[in-house]
Design an enzyme around this catalytic site. Sequence first.
Site, PDB file in Angstrom:
ATOM      1  N   SER A   1     -44.133 -44.611  35.713  1.00  0.00           N
ATOM      2  CA  SER A   1     -43.983 -43.259  36.410  1.00  0.00           C
ATOM      3  C   SER A   1     -42.874 -43.781  37.398  1.00  0.00           C
ATOM      4  O   SER A   1     -42.068 -42.932  37.691  1.00  0.00           O
ATOM      5  CB  SER A   1     -45.162 -42.647  37.152  1.00  0.00           C
ATOM      6  OG  SER A   1     -45.441 -43.620  38.161  1.00  0.00           O
TER       7      SER A   1
ATOM      8  N   LYS B   1     -45.262 -43.437  44.566  1.00  0.00           N
ATOM      9  CA  LYS B   1     -44.551 -42.242  44.181  1.00  0.00           C
ATOM     10  C   LYS B   1     -43.433 -42.383  45.374  1.00  0.00           C
ATOM     11  O   LYS B   1     -43.099 -43.120  46.326  1.00  0.00           O
ATOM     12  CB  LYS B   1     -45.247 -41.159  44.215  1.00  0.00           C
ATOM     13  CG  LYS B   1     -46.295 -40.818  43.326  1.00  0.00           C
ATOM     14  CD  LYS B   1     -45.953 -40.695  42.056  1.00  0.00           C
ATOM     15  CE  LYS B   1     -47.164 -41.061  40.913  1.00  0.00           C
ATOM     16  NZ  LYS B   1     -46.984 -41.157  39.664  1.00  0.00           N
TER      17      LYS B   1
END
Length: 166
Positions: free
Chosen positions: A35, A76
């Site tokens: 990710s 993230k």
Amino acid sequence: MSPLIRALAELALAVGAALLLRRYVCVLAYVKGSSMRDTLRSGEWMFAVRRGLHGELRRFDVVLCRFPGRRELFVKRIVGLPGERVSLEEGALRIDGAPVEEDFPLRRGRRSMAECTLGPDSYFVLGDNRPASRDSRAVGPIAEGQIVAVVRCVVFPPSRIRRIYK
């Protein structure tokens, strides 16, 4: 004092110090998944400083966070700050209606996302590999208390040591 007792006392002191550092100062975390590709690669180890020691959270900080109802840490990037309106138009990030330049390695999708207004304690996080990331688009904004630490650098493997913090 016998050498064995001294060695055990030193070991206990070292373990205690390491546990205190991990609890209050820093986190060493393993990257698993894609990710955040190309910023972080699966199999790397990253060093992060606990949120309370980092200071103010800023746009584009790479963070370790928890999603609602999940125990594990996710890595993230903060893109939206408290009080802002965040949207994606054909993959391009917009804050309060204006386009935002993202000057880091990024894999954009072409999907759009309706505008989301963040509360006074909310952050919007996205993965850098947007087509393959489960992030605030799926779980919603996260509270400041769900942000555990700010990633500073990759520390392993030695051939990939580098700074992440902007």
